[in-house]
Design a protein around this motif. Sequence first.
Motif, PDB file in Angstrom:
ATOM      1  N   GLN A 295       0.837  -1.194   0.000  1.00 45.78           N
ATOM      2  CA  GLN A 295       0.000   0.000   0.000  1.00 45.78           C
ATOM      3  C   GLN A 295       0.870   1.242   0.000  1.00 45.78           C
ATOM      4  N   TYR A 310      -1.149  -1.133  -6.011  1.00 43.74           N
ATOM      5  CA  TYR A 310      -1.278  -2.386  -6.757  1.00 43.74           C
ATOM      6  C   TYR A 310      -0.022  -2.684  -7.570  1.00 43.74           C
ATOM      7  N   ARG A 440      -6.753  -0.743 -10.962  1.00 44.67           N
ATOM      8  CA  ARG A 440      -6.070  -1.880 -11.577  1.00 44.67           C
ATOM      9  C   ARG A 440      -6.254  -1.898 -13.087  1.00 44.67           C
ATOM     10  N   ARG A 551      -7.538  -2.018  -1.240  1.00 44.07           N
ATOM     11  CA  ARG A 551      -6.197  -1.677  -1.713  1.00 44.07           C
ATOM     12  C   ARG A 551      -6.249  -1.043  -3.102  1.00 44.07           C
ATOM     13  N   SER A 552      -7.282  -1.373  -3.865  1.00 44.27           N
ATOM     14  CA  SER A 552      -7.453  -0.787  -5.194  1.00 44.27           C
ATOM     15  C   SER A 552      -8.432   0.379  -5.188  1.00 44.27           C
ATOM     16  N   GLU A 595      -7.529  -9.108 -10.151  1.00 40.48           N
ATOM     17  CA  GLU A 595      -6.341  -8.984  -9.295  1.00 40.48           C
ATOM     18  C   GLU A 595      -5.138  -9.716  -9.874  1.00 40.48           C
TER      19      GLU A 595
END
Length: 675
Positions: A295, A310, A440, A551-552, A595
Amino acid sequence: MKHNHIYTILAVLAIACTAVSCDSYFDINTKDQATLEDIMSRSTAVRQYLAHLYAYVPNDENLRANEGGTSLRSDEALHAKSQYETNWYKVRRGEYSSASSTDVGSGNYWKKYYEAINECTTFIDNLHFDKEDSETLVAAMEGEARFLRAYYYFCLFRHYGPVFLWMDENGDPVAPDQSINGESIDRNTVVENVKFIVKELDRAIELLPVNISDIMAAYSNMGRATKGAAMALKARLLLYAASPLCNGQNGSDIYKGLVNCRGERLFPDYDIARWDAVYEAAKDVVDLNQYSLTQKGNPLSSIQDAADSYQNVWFQNWSANPEIIWGWWYRQWADYQGSIGGEIAFSAPSGGRICSIGYSLITPSLKLIDAYPMAESGRYPVLQYEETNGMPDYSRPVVDPQSGYSATGWTDNYQQVVDVNPSWAKPFKAHNTTVGRDARFYSCFVPNGFWWPCERPMDGTALRFTCYDNVNECTSPYSPTEGCNRVGYTWRRLYKAGNQLKEVTDYTSIQYVFPAFRLAEVYLILAEACNEMQSRNVEEAIRYIDLVRARSGLKGLREAYPELDFAGNGGTVGGVTRTGQEWLRWIILQEKMCEFPFEGSQRHYDAMRRMLALKEYNVENWTLHVTADNYEDSYQRVSDDYIGGRSVFRQRDYLFPFGSAQLAEMTNFTQNPGW
C-alpha cells in the motif's frame, strides 16, 4: 542467493538425471554411492545441489510458452497470431492430442517434474552426509527440498488431475533402494494425491524458517522457500481439491466412473468438509502475521495511490515488499531479452514509435477488459453476456445499470488519471467503456486512444496509443501480415510508467520478482472457503474480499451492493438473479480475474477447477474493430478482425492428456477421459 543465483542450472552435478526413459526418471541413481556420499559431505556441493532443485520451478511468468502459456488457453487472453505463434495457440484452438504433447512447450510436463521429484528425493535421502553445516541449516534445507517435491507434485496435479505417487506402502516418499517398473504403475486417487502432498508440506512447514533471515543472510538468499510458502501452497492445493473438478459436483460426472487398473475410483464423491480444510490452511498463513498488502498513500481517496499500491506488487523491492510470500526473479536464460523484459517487449505496442521493440503479442481479451469494477460505485459493470449461436457474445454485454458503466458512447475532454501528468497528457475523446474504471484497470492496460504513460518515449514527445488501420495517424497501426495489436488494448502491467524503452538493455535490465504466492490470493481463498464451507460465514468472506478491494480504492461490497442479501436469497441486478452464495461465488472469481491477470495462469486454473470453461472458453474472437480507418469506428466490437481460429474447448479439455510416449512405457496407465 543474489537475485537469480538459486536458479542457475548446474550442469556438472554427478547426480543429475539425464536419461529419457521412464525407468531412468523414476529410478534414483545410487550406482556410485561413494561419489554421492563424497558430494553430499561438502557444504558447497550440498548448496549447489539444492540450487539445482529450484531449477525445475515452473516458468509461469513465460506467457508465450511453457507453463505460463496456459494463460493463452484461458478466457483472459487473446494473443495476436503472428510468426511467433507457440504451441499454446494450437492448444487454444483444440489442435492437440496425446501424440502432439511431447515437451514442456506443448504442455507435457510429465518428464520434467518426475525428474525434479527424483532429484529432491535423492537430496533428502542423502542430506545426512552433510556434517559441515549446522543442524538448523540442514533441517531448513530438508524443508526446502520437501516443499519443492510437494510443489512439483502439485504442478502435475493441477495439470493432469491425480497422478502416480512415488511412495512406499506407508505413504512416504519412496526410499532410494526402490525402483519403479513402468509396466506396473498407475495413477493414485485424488484423495491419495492430496493426502500425500499435504503430508509433505506439513513436514516442510515444521522444518522451514518463518523468514530466511532467521537462518541466513536474507538479501543473498531471496527466493528460498519459507514456512509461509509451504502454507500458501497447501491452501492452494486444498482449494483445488475442494472445487467441483476434484470434489464430485457441478458437472464433474465425466470423472465419476474413472478407475485405475486396480479398480479404484480416481475421483471422490462430494464432501463439503474439504472446504473447511481450505479455510484452516489459508487462515494459518494469515495467522503467521508476516504479510500485508502493499500500500502507498491512501488508495480510498486517490486513484493514483491505489494504482501505485497495486503496481508495487511487482515494482517494490522484494526486501521491502510485505505481500510476496514466495516468488522468483527473472531468469536470464529464458529468452534473448530476459524473461520479464521479454514479456514487456511482447506486449508493448508495435510500430516503433512508442518503444524500440514491440510485438503486441500478449493482449487481453475483451472479457478481461469488461471484468474490472467501476471506481466510484465499486460495482462490476458486466454481469454476463447474451449468446449468439450458443456462445457468449462480447458485443452484447448484460450491464449493471447501477454501476455507472456505459457500453456505448463517448466522453469528450477526458483527462487520463493514472501514471500521466496533465501538462503533457492533454484531455481527449475517450470511449465510455474506458472511463471511470478501477485503478487496476489503468495499471494493467492502455486502451486504444489513451496516452502511453511516458512523457518522452521513442520519438521524444508524448504519444497516444492508437490502434487501427491508419498508418499516418496511428502509433500502433494494424497490419494484415505483421505482428500488431489485434485487440485494441495493450497489456502494460509489467511496464513501469516513465521508463523509456529505446535500447535492448532497457528490456534486459528489468528485474522484478514474480509473485508465485502473495497475500491477496490467500485472502480470496479464505473468502471462497467461507462462502462454501459447512458453517458458511458470509461476514468473514466479505471482510477478506473487501481487504483486497480497498487496496485498489474500492468501497466495500455491502456499500456497493446494498440491495443484495449475501447471506440468503441474494437478489436481482440488471435482470440477473442469483442467490447470496452464488453472488459471492461470482464476485470472488471476478475479483481474482481483476487482481491476477496473466499471473501464474490463475484464471485458467480457476476456470478448470470450477468447471466453467466449457461455457466460458468457447467464444468467437471478439476484438475492437482495429481494421477500421478511423478512431471512432475502431471502438466497434467485431468478431472477424482477428487472424486465427477461435477458442475451442471440449469436456475432455479440463485435464491435459498423458503423452503417448509416456503411455507406451506405462502400459497399464489410465488416460484421462476423452483422450
